[in-house]
Design a protein around this motif. Structure first.
Motif, mmCIF file in Angstrom:
data_model
loop_
_atom_site.group_PDB
_atom_site.id
_atom_site.type_symbol
_atom_site.label_atom_id
_atom_site.label_comp_id
_atom_site.label_asym_id
_atom_site.label_seq_id
_atom_site.Cartn_x
_atom_site.Cartn_y
_atom_site.Cartn_z
ATOM 1 N N ILE A 74 -45.475 -20.842 17.988
ATOM 2 C CA ILE A 74 -45.237 -21.656 19.178
ATOM 3 C C ILE A 74 -43.738 -21.770 19.406
ATOM 4 C CG2 ILE A 74 -45.530 -23.946 20.218
ATOM 5 C CD1 ILE A 74 -48.016 -24.259 18.386
ATOM 6 N N ILE A 75 -43.331 -21.571 20.653
ATOM 7 C CA ILE A 75 -41.943 -21.775 21.039
ATOM 8 C C ILE A 75 -41.920 -22.880 22.088
ATOM 9 C CG2 ILE A 75 -39.957 -20.794 22.252
ATOM 10 C CD1 ILE A 75 -40.545 -18.137 20.965
ATOM 11 N N SER A 76 -41.073 -23.865 21.867
ATOM 12 C CA SER A 76 -40.907 -24.942 22.840
ATOM 13 C C SER A 76 -39.423 -25.069 23.170
ATOM 14 C CB SER A 76 -41.460 -26.257 22.285
ATOM 15 O OG SER A 76 -40.785 -26.610 21.094
ATOM 16 N N GLY A 77 -39.124 -25.955 24.078
ATOM 17 C CA GLY A 77 -37.724 -26.152 24.449
ATOM 18 C C GLY A 77 -37.265 -25.085 25.419
ATOM 19 N N ASN A 78 -36.061 -24.569 25.226
ATOM 20 C CA ASN A 78 -35.465 -23.593 26.123
ATOM 21 C C ASN A 78 -36.019 -22.199 25.826
ATOM 22 O OD1 ASN A 78 -33.845 -21.825 27.579
ATOM 23 N ND2 ASN A 78 -31.991 -23.058 27.293
ATOM 24 N N ILE A 79 -37.110 -21.848 26.513
ATOM 25 C CA ILE A 79 -37.778 -20.576 26.229
ATOM 26 C C ILE A 79 -36.955 -19.383 26.702
ATOM 27 C CG2 ILE A 79 -40.058 -21.643 26.189
ATOM 28 C CD1 ILE A 79 -40.604 -20.406 28.927
ATOM 29 N N ILE A 80 -36.125 -19.562 27.719
ATOM 30 C CA ILE A 80 -35.278 -18.466 28.203
ATOM 31 C C ILE A 80 -34.293 -18.071 27.110
ATOM 32 C CG2 ILE A 80 -33.564 -17.777 29.939
ATOM 33 C CD1 ILE A 80 -36.440 -18.205 31.041
ATOM 34 N N GLU A 81 -33.665 -19.058 26.515
ATOM 35 C CA GLU A 81 -32.705 -18.799 25.436
ATOM 36 C C GLU A 81 -33.381 -18.124 24.249
ATOM 37 O OE1 GLU A 81 -30.677 -21.847 22.491
ATOM 38 O OE2 GLU A 81 -29.735 -21.934 24.484
ATOM 39 N N ARG A 82 -34.561 -18.615 23.877
ATOM 40 C CA ARG A 82 -35.269 -18.071 22.715
ATOM 41 C C ARG A 82 -35.707 -16.621 22.941
ATOM 42 N NH1 ARG A 82 -37.730 -22.003 19.391
ATOM 43 N NH2 ARG A 82 -38.241 -20.236 18.066
ATOM 44 N N ILE A 83 -36.232 -16.324 24.139
ATOM 45 C CA ILE A 83 -36.683 -14.953 24.408
ATOM 46 C C ILE A 83 -35.493 -14.018 24.573
ATOM 47 C CG2 ILE A 83 -37.828 -13.492 26.139
ATOM 48 C CD1 ILE A 83 -39.698 -14.854 24.096
ATOM 49 N N THR A 84 -34.398 -14.506 25.135
ATOM 50 C CA THR A 84 -33.189 -13.682 25.229
ATOM 51 C C THR A 84 -32.757 -13.243 23.839
ATOM 52 O OG1 THR A 84 -32.488 -14.807 27.253
ATOM 53 C CG2 THR A 84 -30.780 -13.638 26.009
ATOM 54 N N LYS A 85 -32.781 -14.164 22.880
ATOM 55 C CA LYS A 85 -32.428 -13.814 21.496
ATOM 56 C C LYS A 85 -33.434 -12.849 20.892
ATOM 57 C CE LYS A 85 -29.826 -17.985 20.455
ATOM 58 N NZ LYS A 85 -29.796 -19.256 19.728
ATOM 59 N N LEU A 86 -34.722 -13.076 21.140
ATOM 60 C CA LEU A 86 -35.752 -12.179 20.612
ATOM 61 C C LEU A 86 -35.598 -10.766 21.166
ATOM 62 C CD1 LEU A 86 -39.056 -14.266 20.508
ATOM 63 C CD2 LEU A 86 -37.916 -13.154 18.595
ATOM 64 N N LYS A 87 -35.283 -10.653 22.445
ATOM 65 C CA LYS A 87 -35.113 -9.328 23.053
ATOM 66 C C LYS A 87 -33.941 -8.568 22.433
ATOM 67 C CE LYS A 87 -35.513 -8.140 27.201
ATOM 68 N NZ LYS A 87 -35.764 -7.703 28.547
ATOM 69 N N GLN A 88 -32.959 -9.288 21.916
ATOM 70 C CA GLN A 88 -31.784 -8.645 21.331
ATOM 71 C C GLN A 88 -32.047 -8.131 19.918
ATOM 72 O OE1 GLN A 88 -28.876 -11.760 21.791
ATOM 73 N NE2 GLN A 88 -28.583 -11.323 23.961
ATOM 74 N N THR A 89 -33.106 -8.605 19.292
ATOM 75 C CA THR A 89 -33.452 -8.119 17.955
ATOM 76 C C THR A 89 -34.346 -6.900 18.092
ATOM 77 O OG1 THR A 89 -35.412 -9.516 17.788
ATOM 78 C CG2 THR A 89 -33.343 -10.454 16.997
ATOM 79 N N GLN A 90 -34.314 -6.049 17.101
ATOM 80 C CA GLN A 90 -35.183 -4.883 17.140
ATOM 81 C C GLN A 90 -36.606 -5.318 16.868
ATOM 82 O OE1 GLN A 90 -33.963 -1.656 14.693
ATOM 83 N NE2 GLN A 90 -32.522 -0.951 16.228
ATOM 84 N N GLY A 91 -37.536 -4.617 17.446
ATOM 85 C CA GLY A 91 -38.939 -4.939 17.232
ATOM 86 C C GLY A 91 -39.779 -4.382 18.362
ATOM 87 N N SER A 92 -40.977 -4.885 18.444
ATOM 88 C CA SER A 92 -41.913 -4.382 19.438
ATOM 89 C C SER A 92 -41.585 -4.920 20.826
ATOM 90 C CB SER A 92 -43.336 -4.794 19.051
ATOM 91 O OG SER A 92 -43.456 -6.195 19.063
ATOM 92 N N ASP A 93 -42.157 -4.251 21.827
ATOM 93 C CA ASP A 93 -42.058 -4.759 23.185
ATOM 94 C C ASP A 93 -42.874 -6.040 23.280
ATOM 95 O OD1 ASP A 93 -40.486 -2.662 24.051
ATOM 96 O OD2 ASP A 93 -42.159 -1.514 24.859
ATOM 97 N N MET A 94 -42.610 -6.808 24.321
ATOM 98 C CA MET A 94 -43.353 -8.043 24.547
ATOM 99 C C MET A 94 -44.139 -7.910 25.844
ATOM 100 S SD MET A 94 -40.524 -10.865 23.396
ATOM 101 C CE MET A 94 -39.016 -9.938 23.677
ATOM 102 N N THR A 95 -45.363 -8.401 25.824
ATOM 103 C CA THR A 95 -46.255 -8.337 26.972
ATOM 104 C C THR A 95 -46.710 -9.737 27.329
ATOM 105 O OG1 THR A 95 -47.065 -6.153 26.307
ATOM 106 C CG2 THR A 95 -48.448 -7.418 27.818
ATOM 107 N N ILE A 96 -46.491 -10.129 28.588
ATOM 108 C CA ILE A 96 -46.984 -11.424 29.069
ATOM 109 C C ILE A 96 -48.354 -11.180 29.670
ATOM 110 C CG2 ILE A 96 -46.629 -13.362 30.637
ATOM 111 C CD1 ILE A 96 -43.630 -12.590 30.693
#
Length: 160
Positions: A74-96
């Motif tokens: 679960i992610i709460s709070g500033n989700i834009i900031e959290r996903i921006t950081k996640l996108k910068q790390t290597q890993g799988s693509d994300m699907t909404i």
């Protein structure tokens, strides 16, 4: 209706094979969690159910405190900031999946690279627009399309 879901399951199977991280708002998460871990889902759509249950999942919620579905955080709070950081790390693509308010927020923040829009051959008398709440016009370029035997159409766009 069953044939429409079969067309959708083909799309979901392909996405799940790519091992994308699945992103949900709370409402979509609760709907998905009520079905995919169930024996009925395993019987009706075994590959999709297995993939959905195995996939890494993130739910955005300020009210949900615990996630019952396996591999869910679960992610709460500033989700834009959290996903921006996640996108910068290597890993799988994300699907909404679903979650129109999440799509609008991420779209406005420039966090969505590709839009896949599935059109079902079902007309509903009411509902929510996928892009309800976006603040700026999205200029999209069609890069792929696929029509399934069920009549489901999958359109893939990228931002221009």
């Amino acid at each position: 209706m069953a044939s429409t879901w079969r067309g959708r399951s083909q799309v979901f199977e392909a996405s799940l094979e790519a091992e994308n991280t699945l992103l949900f708002g709370r409402t979509t998460y609760e709907m998905m969690n009520s079905f995919w871990p169930s024996p009925m889902a395993a019987e009706m759509f075994p590959k999709v159910a297995q993939g959905m249950n195995k996939a890494q999942k993130i739910v955005f919620s300020n009210t949900l405190k615990e996630a019952e579905w396996e591999n869910t955080s679960i992610i709460s709070g500033n989700i834009i900031e959290r996903i921006t950081k996640l996108k910068q790390t290597q890993g799988s693509d994300m699907t909404i999946l679903g979650s129109g308010s999440i799509v609008a927020q991420f779209s406005d923040a420039g966090l969505i690279d590709t839009y896949q829009i599935m059109i079902d051959p079902v007309a509903l008398p009411s509902g929510h627009s996928l892009f309800n709440g976006i603040k700026a016009t999205l200029n999209l370029k069609l890069i792929d399309s696929k029509v399934f035997n069920s009549g489901v159409v999958l359109l893939t766009y990228e931002k221009q």
